[in-house]
Design a protein around this motif. Structure first.
Motif, mmCIF file in Angstrom:
data_model
loop_
_atom_site.group_PDB
_atom_site.id
_atom_site.type_symbol
_atom_site.label_atom_id
_atom_site.label_comp_id
_atom_site.label_asym_id
_atom_site.label_seq_id
_atom_site.Cartn_x
_atom_site.Cartn_y
_atom_site.Cartn_z
ATOM 1 N N GLY A 103 35.175 38.318 32.490
ATOM 2 C CA GLY A 103 36.718 38.163 31.892
ATOM 3 C C GLY A 103 37.296 36.892 33.124
ATOM 4 N N HIS A 104 38.451 36.616 32.964
ATOM 5 C CA HIS A 104 38.990 35.823 33.929
ATOM 6 C C HIS A 104 40.732 36.212 34.102
ATOM 7 C CE1 HIS A 104 41.298 33.358 30.995
ATOM 8 N NE2 HIS A 104 40.222 33.303 30.316
ATOM 9 N N VAL A 105 41.077 35.478 35.128
ATOM 10 C CA VAL A 105 42.542 35.967 35.465
ATOM 11 C C VAL A 105 43.283 35.300 34.281
ATOM 12 C CG1 VAL A 105 44.234 35.221 37.291
ATOM 13 C CG2 VAL A 105 42.134 35.752 38.008
ATOM 14 N N HIS A 106 44.214 36.018 33.931
ATOM 15 C CA HIS A 106 45.328 35.745 32.850
ATOM 16 C C HIS A 106 46.104 34.342 33.281
ATOM 17 C CE1 HIS A 106 48.855 36.033 30.290
ATOM 18 N NE2 HIS A 106 48.197 36.945 29.572
ATOM 19 N N PRO A 107 46.338 33.582 32.214
ATOM 20 C CA PRO A 107 46.980 32.214 32.663
ATOM 21 C C PRO A 107 48.385 32.343 33.379
ATOM 22 C CG PRO A 107 46.827 32.743 30.163
ATOM 23 C CD PRO A 107 45.830 33.692 30.869
ATOM 24 N N VAL A 108 48.877 33.550 33.112
ATOM 25 C CA VAL A 108 50.290 33.513 33.960
ATOM 26 C C VAL A 108 50.038 33.956 35.122
ATOM 27 C CG1 VAL A 108 52.618 34.863 33.938
ATOM 28 C CG2 VAL A 108 51.783 34.149 31.697
#
Ligand code: PHE
Length: 361
Positions: A103-108
């Protein structure tokens, strides 16, 4: 176990264990295993007959042991079937491994991190204040007494909670400006204050450019001799750090109850470089300048700002004759969608859980 003696649960359990152990060593083909263990005359059915010799009070426990055994056998045989299908007797150690999905950090969240870093570099401290707060901090201390018409601009969600005689109703924060007086109080009403408050906000609105829940970031600076130039310099600095060198900020007169004077803040469009015009073709197909579709005017409006109103300083226990300050605040999602290279025309996508969208960041 088939003699007249009642069969105990321990005996039954042991026998079940034996059958499982036998299966784990059995090299037969999956079909053979199926009939040998689960078939009509298989080992499971064989053992199940024994239930007739279990005492009445142990019947339930025996049923459970048999159920568990059956499930375990089925699972084990299914596993062997799959394994034999995939690797018929040999393993190719050179086949590349399967890359697990990460996964990765949400754009917001990425945007909030970036905003925080940018302001930290010039001495701001990131804080967070309640997202469910008193009317006092959201409106009243910001120079909006009860029933003031300016409150209508914030399409507020009210929480069905007891009204506090001092702080009023409980609301979902409509903007991060609730952090202004809270920060003054946190610092014992003693400037300097350099706050960046990023939090969720809520308003009764929903369309391509608004979601009921969104994020804002709010800057507040209070000290001796703070003026509009300091505000403008901070906005220019942010514009260049966030959007890239050459981006300019522009302030236009506006009205907020908690700032005086108040401004709306625009950033120059990176597509047309603030001119509102790009190379294109006219109706006759001849090369000419045409309106920039991204901004239409050369500028993008992002949010509000102004010099902190004396009444707000007073509400935070600060003497407006000694100190002045500026504040600004706007939406994280909107600010982010204007980044060069991103062409996001519907901010609801951020919260859609649509992986094809989110995986691009
Ligand atoms: N709180 C205002 C809004 O949500 C923006 C703002 C912040 C304006 C700080 C002035 C100063 O619209």
């Amino acid at each position: 176990m088939t003699d007249a003696q009642p069969v105990t649960l321990t005996q039954l359990k042991n026998r079940a264990e034996d059958i499982r152990a036998e299966l784990s060593l059995d090299q037969s083909s999956p079909e053979e295993l199926n009939s040998k263990y689960l078939g009509k005359k298989g080992k499971f059915n064989d053992l199940a007959q024994v239930i007739r010799h279990v005492s009445a009070e142990d019947r339930k426990g025996a049923g459970q042991i048999l159920n568990e055994l059956k499930l375990a056998l089925e699972k084990q045989i299914a596993k062997i079937t799959v394994e034999q299908d995939v690797a018929p007797g040999w393993t190719d150690m050179t086949v590349p491994g399967l890359q697990p999905k990460s996964g990765h950090v949400h754009p917001v969240s990425q945007a909030m991190e970036e905003v925080t870093r940018i302001f930290e570099r010039i001495g701001f401290t990131r804080v967070r204040y309640p997202e469910v707060d008193w009317d006092h901090y959201v409106f009243e201390a910001l120079n909006m007494p009860p029933n003031h018409p300016a409150r209508d601009e914030w399409e507020t969600f009210f929480v069905d909670a007891p009204i506090d005689h001092k702080f009023g109703k409980v609301v979902l924060t409509t903007h991060t400006s609730n952090g202004q007086v809270r920060e003054m109080e946190r610092l014992g009403s003693t400037p300097p204050i350099r706050m960046i408050n990023i939090a969720r906000c809520y308003r009764r609105q929903q369309d391509a450019t608004h979601t009921q829940m969104f994020h804002q970031f709010e800057g507040l600076v209070v000290d001796k001799g703070i003026n509009i130039q300091n505000l403008k310099g901070t906005l220019d600095y942010f514009a260049q750090e966030f959007y890239g060198p050459g981006t300019k900020s522009r302030i236009r007169p506006f009205h907020f109850q908690f700032t005086e004077p108040s401004f709306e803040v625009d950033f120059s469009c990176h597509i047309c470089d603030g001119t509102g015009l790009v190379d294109g073709k006219d109706d006759a197909g001849k090369a000419s300048k045409v309106k920039c579709k991204f901004c239409k005017s050369g500028w993008h409006e992002v949010g509000g700002a102004g010099m902190v109103h004396p009444n707000v300083l007073k509400a935070g226990g600060i003497d407006p004759d000694v100190y002045t300050g500026f504040a600004f605040g706007w939406g994280v999602e909107r600010t982010y969608t204007l980044k060069p290279g991103l062409n996001i025309d519907d901010i609801r996508l951020f919260y859609s859980g649509e992986m094809r969208f989110l995986e691009q960041f």
